[in-house]
Design a protein around this motif. Structure first.
Motif, PDB file in Angstrom:
ATOM      1  N   CYS A  22       0.837  -1.202   0.000  1.00  0.00           N
ATOM      2  CA  CYS A  22       0.000   0.000   0.000  1.00  0.00           C
ATOM      3  C   CYS A  22       0.870   1.249   0.000  1.00  0.00           C
ATOM      4  O   CYS A  22       0.562   2.222  -0.679  1.00  0.00           O
ATOM      5  N   SER A  23       1.943   1.212   0.769  1.00  0.00           N
ATOM      6  CA  SER A  23       2.856   2.350   0.837  1.00  0.00           C
ATOM      7  C   SER A  23       3.461   2.636  -0.533  1.00  0.00           C
ATOM      8  O   SER A  23       3.579   3.792  -0.932  1.00  0.00           O
ATOM      9  N   GLN A  28       3.595   6.018  -5.468  1.00  0.00           N
ATOM     10  CA  GLN A  28       3.446   6.156  -6.915  1.00  0.00           C
ATOM     11  C   GLN A  28       2.346   7.156  -7.251  1.00  0.00           C
ATOM     12  O   GLN A  28       2.494   7.972  -8.162  1.00  0.00           O
ATOM     13  N   GLN A  29       1.238   7.104  -6.508  1.00  0.00           N
ATOM     14  CA  GLN A  29       0.140   8.026  -6.758  1.00  0.00           C
ATOM     15  C   GLN A  29       0.566   9.463  -6.482  1.00  0.00           C
ATOM     16  O   GLN A  29       0.230  10.373  -7.235  1.00  0.00           O
ATOM     17  N   ARG A  32       2.669  10.677  -9.341  1.00  0.00           N
ATOM     18  CA  ARG A  32       1.847  11.034 -10.502  1.00  0.00           C
ATOM     19  C   ARG A  32       1.173  12.387 -10.303  1.00  0.00           C
ATOM     20  O   ARG A  32       1.156  13.223 -11.213  1.00  0.00           O
ATOM     21  N   LEU A  33       0.597  12.584  -9.114  1.00  0.00           N
ATOM     22  CA  LEU A  33      -0.076  13.855  -8.843  1.00  0.00           C
ATOM     23  C   LEU A  33       0.904  15.021  -8.892  1.00  0.00           C
ATOM     24  O   LEU A  33       0.568  16.093  -9.388  1.00  0.00           O
ATOM     25  N   TYR A  34       2.122  14.814  -8.407  1.00  0.00           N
ATOM     26  CA  TYR A  34       3.139  15.866  -8.445  1.00  0.00           C
ATOM     27  C   TYR A  34       3.495  16.224  -9.884  1.00  0.00           C
ATOM     28  O   TYR A  34       3.605  17.399 -10.239  1.00  0.00           O
ATOM     29  N   ILE A  35       3.654  15.203 -10.725  1.00  0.00           N
ATOM     30  CA  ILE A  35       3.993  15.446 -12.126  1.00  0.00           C
ATOM     31  C   ILE A  35       2.863  16.205 -12.820  1.00  0.00           C
ATOM     32  O   ILE A  35       3.104  17.167 -13.561  1.00  0.00           O
TER      33      ILE A  35
END
Length: 48
Positions: A22-23, A28-29, A32-35
């Motif tokens: 989960c970590s 990874q999520q 993605r949000l940062y990018i």
């Protein structure tokens, strides 16, 4: 009693492995949000 202790340790190990999975997904999520956020900022500031 030995089987109870071994089953408890294997249960604890599976919980740790599940948490680590989960970590990894959360990391990874967030990446993605940062990018996406950085690309949005660059596009909005492109005309300035």
């Amino acid at each position: 009693m030995a089987t109870l202790a071994s089953s408890m340790s294997s249960l604890r190990g599976s919980k740790i492995r599940k948490w680590q999975g989960c970590s990894k997904q959360v990391r990874q999520q967030r990446a993605r949000l940062y990018i996406i956020w950085r690309c949005t900022v660059l596009l909005l500031c492109w005309h300035d």
